[in-house]
Motif scaffolding. Structure first.
Motif, mmCIF file in Angstrom:
data_model
loop_
_atom_site.group_PDB
_atom_site.id
_atom_site.type_symbol
_atom_site.label_atom_id
_atom_site.label_comp_id
_atom_site.label_asym_id
_atom_site.label_seq_id
_atom_site.Cartn_x
_atom_site.Cartn_y
_atom_site.Cartn_z
ATOM 1 N N HIS A 3 43.164 -4.940 33.552
ATOM 2 C CA HIS A 3 42.783 -3.670 33.768
ATOM 3 C C HIS A 3 42.526 -3.277 35.276
ATOM 4 O O HIS A 3 41.753 -4.012 35.904
ATOM 5 C CB HIS A 3 41.421 -3.430 32.953
ATOM 6 N N ASP A 17 44.749 6.549 29.511
ATOM 7 C CA ASP A 17 45.592 6.087 28.868
ATOM 8 C C ASP A 17 47.017 6.915 29.371
ATOM 9 O O ASP A 17 47.957 6.289 29.799
ATOM 10 C CB ASP A 17 45.614 6.146 27.302
ATOM 11 N N ALA A 18 46.638 8.173 30.050
ATOM 12 C CA ALA A 18 47.568 8.803 30.725
ATOM 13 C C ALA A 18 47.915 8.060 32.141
ATOM 14 O O ALA A 18 49.033 7.879 32.441
ATOM 15 C CB ALA A 18 47.224 10.263 31.059
ATOM 16 N N TYR A 19 46.854 7.576 32.658
ATOM 17 C CA TYR A 19 47.221 6.701 33.828
ATOM 18 C C TYR A 19 47.736 5.519 33.961
ATOM 19 O O TYR A 19 48.741 5.376 34.619
ATOM 20 C CB TYR A 19 45.669 6.587 34.661
ATOM 21 N N ARG A 20 47.332 5.044 32.885
ATOM 22 C CA ARG A 20 47.888 3.524 32.587
ATOM 23 C C ARG A 20 49.414 3.610 32.091
ATOM 24 O O ARG A 20 50.300 2.789 32.589
ATOM 25 C CB ARG A 20 47.281 2.876 31.377
ATOM 26 N N ARG A 21 49.706 4.715 31.175
ATOM 27 C CA ARG A 21 51.085 5.057 30.843
ATOM 28 C C ARG A 21 51.976 5.231 32.030
ATOM 29 O O ARG A 21 53.109 4.918 32.432
ATOM 30 C CB ARG A 21 51.373 5.977 29.940
ATOM 31 N N ALA A 22 51.332 5.913 32.941
ATOM 32 C CA ALA A 22 52.224 6.360 34.081
ATOM 33 C C ALA A 22 52.339 5.319 35.054
ATOM 34 O O ALA A 22 53.415 5.090 35.737
ATOM 35 C CB ALA A 22 51.401 7.408 35.034
ATOM 36 N N GLU A 23 51.290 4.370 35.323
ATOM 37 C CA GLU A 23 51.442 3.120 35.851
ATOM 38 C C GLU A 23 52.501 2.175 35.071
ATOM 39 O O GLU A 23 53.502 1.608 35.950
ATOM 40 C CB GLU A 23 50.000 2.274 35.873
ATOM 41 N N ALA A 24 52.709 2.208 33.987
ATOM 42 C CA ALA A 24 53.474 1.286 33.276
ATOM 43 C C ALA A 24 55.070 1.613 33.614
ATOM 44 O O ALA A 24 55.989 0.980 33.782
ATOM 45 C CB ALA A 24 53.287 0.950 31.985
ATOM 46 N N THR A 25 55.162 3.100 33.320
ATOM 47 C CA THR A 25 56.634 3.432 33.474
ATOM 48 C C THR A 25 56.902 3.717 35.016
ATOM 49 O O THR A 25 58.290 3.897 35.419
ATOM 50 C CB THR A 25 56.673 4.914 32.586
#
Length: 102
Positions: A3, A17-25
């Motif tokens: 994290h 979760d929107a930040y983590r999704r953007a970080e992953a993609t």
């Protein structure tokens, strides 16, 4: 996956979760921060000309007071000199510059 907090200051309404999704993609995260301009001009814009005007007014008053003190001193000096010299005579015409107090 560990994290990580987002860098910088993020507004609290952005979901994690929107930040983590953007970080992953690898998609960029766009953060819009609305700021408001201060209403009117800052106080400094009014105080500096006011201070300059006040200082110049004090300077003018001081100059006038010094000039009047100098004139007063010159007048008293002229009266003292006239009182101590006595009458002046030029070409047989006698002139007393100041009356004695006796």
């Amino acid at each position: 996956m560990s994290h990580r907090d987002p860098p910088g200051i993020i507004a609290p309404h952005i979901p994690a979760d929107a930040y983590r999704r953007a970080e992953a993609t690898g998609a960029p995260v766009v953060i819009v921060v609305h700021t408001t301009e201060p209403a009117g001009r800052p106080l400094r814009h009014y105080l500096i000309p006011l201070a300059v005007a006040g200082a110049s007014a004090i300077g003018i008053f001081a100059t006038v007071a010094a000039f009047l003190a100098l004139l007063d001193f010159a007048a008293h000096t002229a009266v003292q000199i006239a009182a101590t010299t006595g009458p002046l005579s030029i070409g047989g015409i006698s002139l007393k510059l100041a009356r004695s107090k006796h």
